[in-house]
Design an enzyme around this catalytic site. Structure first.
Site, mmCIF file in Angstrom:
data_model
loop_
_atom_site.group_PDB
_atom_site.id
_atom_site.type_symbol
_atom_site.label_atom_id
_atom_site.label_comp_id
_atom_site.label_asym_id
_atom_site.label_seq_id
_atom_site.Cartn_x
_atom_site.Cartn_y
_atom_site.Cartn_z
ATOM 1 N N ASP B 8 -13.168 -40.220 -18.417
ATOM 2 C CA ASP B 8 -13.033 -40.109 -16.966
ATOM 3 C C ASP B 8 -14.404 -39.854 -16.319
ATOM 4 O OD1 ASP B 8 -11.780 -39.739 -14.478
ATOM 5 O OD2 ASP B 8 -11.617 -37.581 -14.816
ATOM 6 N N ASP B 10 -14.985 -38.390 -12.541
ATOM 7 C CA ASP B 10 -15.014 -37.167 -11.727
ATOM 8 C C ASP B 10 -14.505 -35.959 -12.508
ATOM 9 O OD1 ASP B 10 -15.845 -38.805 -9.718
ATOM 10 O OD2 ASP B 10 -13.842 -39.089 -8.897
ATOM 11 N N ASP B 133 -9.780 -34.690 -17.008
ATOM 12 C CA ASP B 133 -9.454 -33.330 -16.538
ATOM 13 C C ASP B 133 -8.083 -33.267 -15.854
ATOM 14 O OD1 ASP B 133 -10.497 -34.897 -14.440
ATOM 15 O OD2 ASP B 133 -11.016 -33.118 -13.278
#
Lengths: 179, 179
Positions: B8, B10, B133
């Site tokens: 990922d 961000d 996240d």
């Protein structure tokens, strides 16, 4: 769980071939037909070397692509049964990203941003079906493939071929009726 | 065949949390810390309602994100063993697309466009590992998950947690040594 389909943009829901023909006529005055392009590839498409690539890199090329005949109605129809993802190998031409997204918003406003994928290599796409015109995408795909007819794939015969969106719907409707 | 990892952007290779803190101090004069944000979500992050979303929608937000500590070295290291894909749920914020691509070209120039994916829903991503996240991405993933620590996931414990990039490398190196 609903089955999923990855549908390509260029050459499948967006008529890149028609745009090539239109732009060639605009710039060189000659009107070729889709039959003239059959069997060619992006390098040999026109007498002028590298012209297809130059067209593709021109601002506005992707935003002004005509919609492929029957694509809007067919995609709407498929969305009744399948989870439909639009999966475009857009990363090779970074400037195309905003144009492609705007094109989808204009021409396929019923497709959620959740179901749009812009990628490079499509080998990490995991759907039940893939509808695409490029062998490089279809050959590595683990699910069932439908090859959408294009000038560059006329001699390939190792994927189920659909010549148009009606044929795509027919192929998928037979798939479902046999289960 | 090499195993593949979807990483990922961000909150994983781009330090969104630090950018939030920096921009809050710039605009409101108060310096919060990462500890202050732990357990919050995007709606409750700051006293001012909707501020995190306003930051995210500001031109330049994604282009100027700091790189997460250790991310460049760790991703390079992982690329020696794995096929690494950067997979970002970028479609929710269309204006972020060119910024995210430019950010990757500046900060991770060694990652090919072939290995970049911008999508909405990540459920069609098919790699062996996912480092992310967000629970919404990790929970639906079919392969092995590593949850990168973030303010919004502190109370989750159903994925292997990595607090930083050193811990990611440790987790993956143990995976490989047991095979």
């Amino acid at each position: 769980m609903r089955k999923s389909i990855a549908i390509d943009m260029d050459g499948v829901i967006a008529d890149v071939e028609q745009q090539f023909l239109d732009w060639y006529q605009r710039d060189y005055g000659t009107l070729f037909t889709k039959d003239d392009l059959a069997g060619k590839n992006d390098d040999t498409l026109f007498p002028e070397a590298g012209l297809a690539r130059r067209f593709v890199l021109s601002p506005g090329f992707f935003l002004s692509l005509p919609v492929m005949d029957g694509a809007v109605e067919a995609v709407k129809k498929l969305m009744e049964t399948y989870e439909v993802y639009i999966v475009s190998a857009a990363m090779e031409f970074p400037l195309s990203l905003p144009e492609k997204l705007e094109w989808l918003n204009i021409n396929f406003p019923f497709i959620s941003w959740r179901n749009i994928v812009f990628c490079g290599d499509k080998s990490i796409i995991n759907t039940d079906y893939m509808i695409d015109d490029h062998l490089k995408n279809l050959d590595n795909f683990k699910g069932k493939t439908i090859m959408f007819h294009a000038y560059h794939n006329v001699s390939a015969n190792h994927h189920v071929r659909a010549n148009n969106w009606d044929e795509v719907l027919n192929i998928l409707s037979k798939e479902n009726s046999t289960k």
